[in-house]
Design a protein around this motif. Structure first.
Motif, short mmCIF file in Angstrom:
data_model
loop_
_atom_site.label_atom_id
_atom_site.label_comp_id
_atom_site.label_asym_id
_atom_site.label_seq_id
_atom_site.Cartn_x
_atom_site.Cartn_y
_atom_site.Cartn_z
N ALA A 1 94.89 30.53 55.86
CA ALA A 1 95.36 31.15 57.11
C ALA A 1 95.01 32.63 57.16
O ALA A 1 94.66 33.17 58.21
CB ALA A 1 96.88 30.96 57.24
N SER A 2 95.09 33.29 56.01
CA SER A 2 94.75 34.71 55.94
C SER A 2 93.27 34.94 56.22
O SER A 2 92.88 35.89 56.92
CB SER A 2 95.10 35.29 54.57
N MET A 3 92.42 34.06 55.69
CA MET A 3 90.99 34.19 55.91
C MET A 3 90.63 33.98 57.38
O MET A 3 89.83 34.73 57.95
CB MET A 3 90.25 33.20 55.02
N VAL A 4 91.23 32.98 57.99
CA VAL A 4 90.97 32.73 59.42
C VAL A 4 91.42 33.93 60.25
O VAL A 4 90.68 34.41 61.11
CB VAL A 4 91.69 31.45 59.90
N VAL B 1 84.10 44.79 48.44
CA VAL B 1 83.41 43.57 48.03
C VAL B 1 81.94 43.83 47.72
O VAL B 1 81.45 43.52 46.63
CB VAL B 1 83.54 42.47 49.11
N MET B 2 81.20 44.43 48.68
CA MET B 2 79.78 44.63 48.47
C MET B 2 79.49 45.57 47.31
O MET B 2 78.53 45.38 46.55
CB MET B 2 79.14 45.18 49.75
N THR B 3 80.32 46.59 47.15
CA THR B 3 80.12 47.53 46.05
C THR B 3 80.29 46.83 44.71
O THR B 3 79.49 47.03 43.78
CB THR B 3 81.09 48.72 46.15
N LEU C 1 94.42 41.03 48.54
CA LEU C 1 95.21 39.94 48.00
C LEU C 1 94.57 38.58 48.28
O LEU C 1 94.93 37.58 47.68
CB LEU C 1 96.62 39.95 48.58
N VAL C 2 93.63 38.58 49.22
CA VAL C 2 93.02 37.33 49.67
C VAL C 2 91.60 37.17 49.14
O VAL C 2 91.22 36.11 48.65
CB VAL C 2 93.01 37.27 51.22
N LEU C 3 90.81 38.23 49.24
CA LEU C 3 89.39 38.17 48.91
C LEU C 3 89.09 39.14 47.78
O LEU C 3 88.79 40.31 48.01
CB LEU C 3 88.56 38.51 50.14
N ASN C 4 89.20 38.65 46.56
CA ASN C 4 88.98 39.48 45.37
C ASN C 4 87.52 39.37 44.94
O ASN C 4 87.04 38.27 44.65
CB ASN C 4 89.90 39.00 44.24
N PRO C 5 86.78 40.49 44.89
CA PRO C 5 85.36 40.41 44.52
C PRO C 5 85.12 39.86 43.11
O PRO C 5 84.03 39.40 42.81
CB PRO C 5 84.89 41.86 44.63
N GLU C 6 86.15 39.89 42.26
CA GLU C 6 85.99 39.33 40.92
C GLU C 6 85.70 37.83 40.97
O GLU C 6 85.10 37.27 40.04
CB GLU C 6 87.23 39.60 40.08
N LEU C 7 86.12 37.17 42.05
CA LEU C 7 85.81 35.75 42.20
C LEU C 7 84.30 35.53 42.25
O LEU C 7 83.80 34.48 41.85
CB LEU C 7 86.45 35.21 43.47
#
Length: 212
Positions: free
Chosen positions: A111-114, A138-140, A73-79
């Protein structure tokens, strides 16, 4: 006699009402951001989502798995993958860095990333969950967008070292002068390194010839 508010809170979700994974994930994202991995409990997440704790365990199996899933929900590889075709090739690195920093600059995800990075460096379960998240999610996605070879995966990982290192020093440890620069300055400074990792010839990077 308990107040109406207390009764409503205790009553929670109506019996038989389906439990949404998305509701639990959003609740987990909020709790992990506030408390970090170590202090967050499945009961606290269940209370936040207004479901029974046993249902949280049934849906996700463990706190580590819930932590890993909530990261999506925070780090979407599509970004990142969207930036590969979003503009001139020469600006790829800067586009990637700007997209990454945007996540850290937005209040609803900062805050979620930290919490994510702090937890991954202080708790073994969170570390394993974060590593699996980066590797399998993410890496894939990024390496597949670069062609899917071993060369592409290594390039994506090298680029990630610049991104994660920058975030750790700027947002988590808040070490000046990196922490005091504006976003445009950070993009200008870090972008070329990310670009080089993603696009320089393999021999220039000291890598073996790309696998076929």
């Amino acid at each position: 006699m308990p107040s109406r508010a207390a009764m409503d809170k205790r009553r929670g979700r109506r019996q038989g009402e389906p439990v949404s994974r998305d509701v639990v994930l959003r609740a987990a994202k909020r709790e992990f951001a506030k408390q970090g991995y170590e202090k967050t409990t499945l009961r606290a997440i269940a209370d936040e989502a207004r479901v029974d704790p046993s249902m949280v365990l049934y849906l996700f199996g463990s706190k580590a798995e819930l932590f890993r899933e909530s990261m999506k929900l925070v780090l979407n590889p599509e970004l990142f993958t969207a930036q590969l075709a979003a503009g001139p090739d020469g600006e790829l690195g800067c586009r990637i860095v700007r997209a990454y920093l945007t996540i850290w600059e937005q209040p609803d995800t900062a805050a979620s990333m930290v919490s994510m990075l702090q937890s991954a460096t202080s708790n073994s379960d969170a570390h394993d969950a974060f590593r699996e998240f980066l590797h399998s999610y993410v890496m894939t996605a990024v390496s597949d967008a670069l062609g899917g070879s071993d060369d592409a995966r290594l390039r994506a990982m090298l680029a990630a070292t610049s991104l994660v290192g920058t975030a750790m020093l700027r947002y988590v440890m808040q070490v000046p002068p990196l922490s005091t620069l504006d976003v445009d300055q950070v993009v200008t400074l870090v972008g070329p390194s990310v670009h080089r990792y993603l696009s320089a010839p393999a021999e220039e990077l000291g890598m073996e010839a790309p696998s076929r």
